[in-house]
Design an enzyme around this catalytic site. Structure first.
Site: not given
Length: 218
Positions: A95-97, A99, A124
């Site tokens: 995951f990241c901020t 995508g 997120i």
């Protein structure tokens, strides 16, 4: 003036022949993400930079401690086998901020022969938008690359601000540190700049304060 630059990549990973549009991991929406990361056969990797992770992350996730995303392939080569013993059995969730980074990270893993690779659709921010507080597995705040600095679990502006010398996020506790001088330095960058640098920062901060005072007066 509006300036527009065309770049081949939004976020650079530094690996050729990686095209998420052709092949990337399986998208997992927010509603199914909790089940995936709670599975004991899943390892969860945060693909963001270390200062972003320091504000918050999903529980039990692995922090590669990256300075920038270009370091991720090297971290992967050196460390992934510590966590994954069976490529076909275990799952990898990333995951990241928003995508983008985790999409590229999953494409890289697939190229290396891993099969059960997933990433959080929308990142997120989408997760926080869709998942109610009582089911939220994200702990802390989420760093964002704008003037808000960080968002809480309700997507409201969080408690962090920015050090205008080094650009690192600072908590209220950080700003109580004896080395913190607004606009000039913080405890994270006290050794990074020269006295000449700090003199420039001080002049800049004075200009900001003068402009703010003029606005308030008018």
């Amino acid at each position: 003036k509006l300036k527009i630059k065309i770049k081949p990549e939004i976020v650079t990973m530094g690996v050729q022949n990686i095209n998420p549009e052709n092949k990337s991991g399986i998208y997992v929406d927010s509603g199914h993400w909790n089940r995936l990361i709670n599975d004991q056969e899943t390892i969860v990797i945060d693909t963001r930079n270390h200062y972003e992770v320091s504000l918050g992350s999903f529980k039990n996730s692995i922090n590669p401690n990256l300075n920038n995303f270009r370091e991720f392939p090297d971290w992967l080569n050196k460390n992934i086998n510590k966590f994954i013993k069976n490529k076909k059995k275990m799952s990898i969730a990333m995951f990241c901020t928003g995508g983008i980074r985790c999409e590229k990270a999953t494409a890289l893993l697939l190229k290396k022969g891993y099969e059960n690779v997933y990433h959080l659709k929308g990142g997120i921010l989408k997760y926080l938008e869709e998942i109610p507080s009582d089911k939220n597995l994200y702990n802390g705040e989420c760093y964002v690359f704008d003037e808000r600095v960080a968002l809480d679990n309700h997507l409201n502006k969080g408690s962090y601000s920015i050090c205008h010398a080094c650009g690192m996020p600072l908590s209220e506790e950080d700003k109580k540190n004896i080395f913190y001088v607004e606009g000039i330095q913080c405890h994270l960058c006290i050794e990074k700049f020269t006295d000449a640098d700090r003199a420039r920062f001080a002049e800049r901060q004075k200009q900001i304060e003068d402009q703010s005072e003029n606005v308030n007066t008018n």
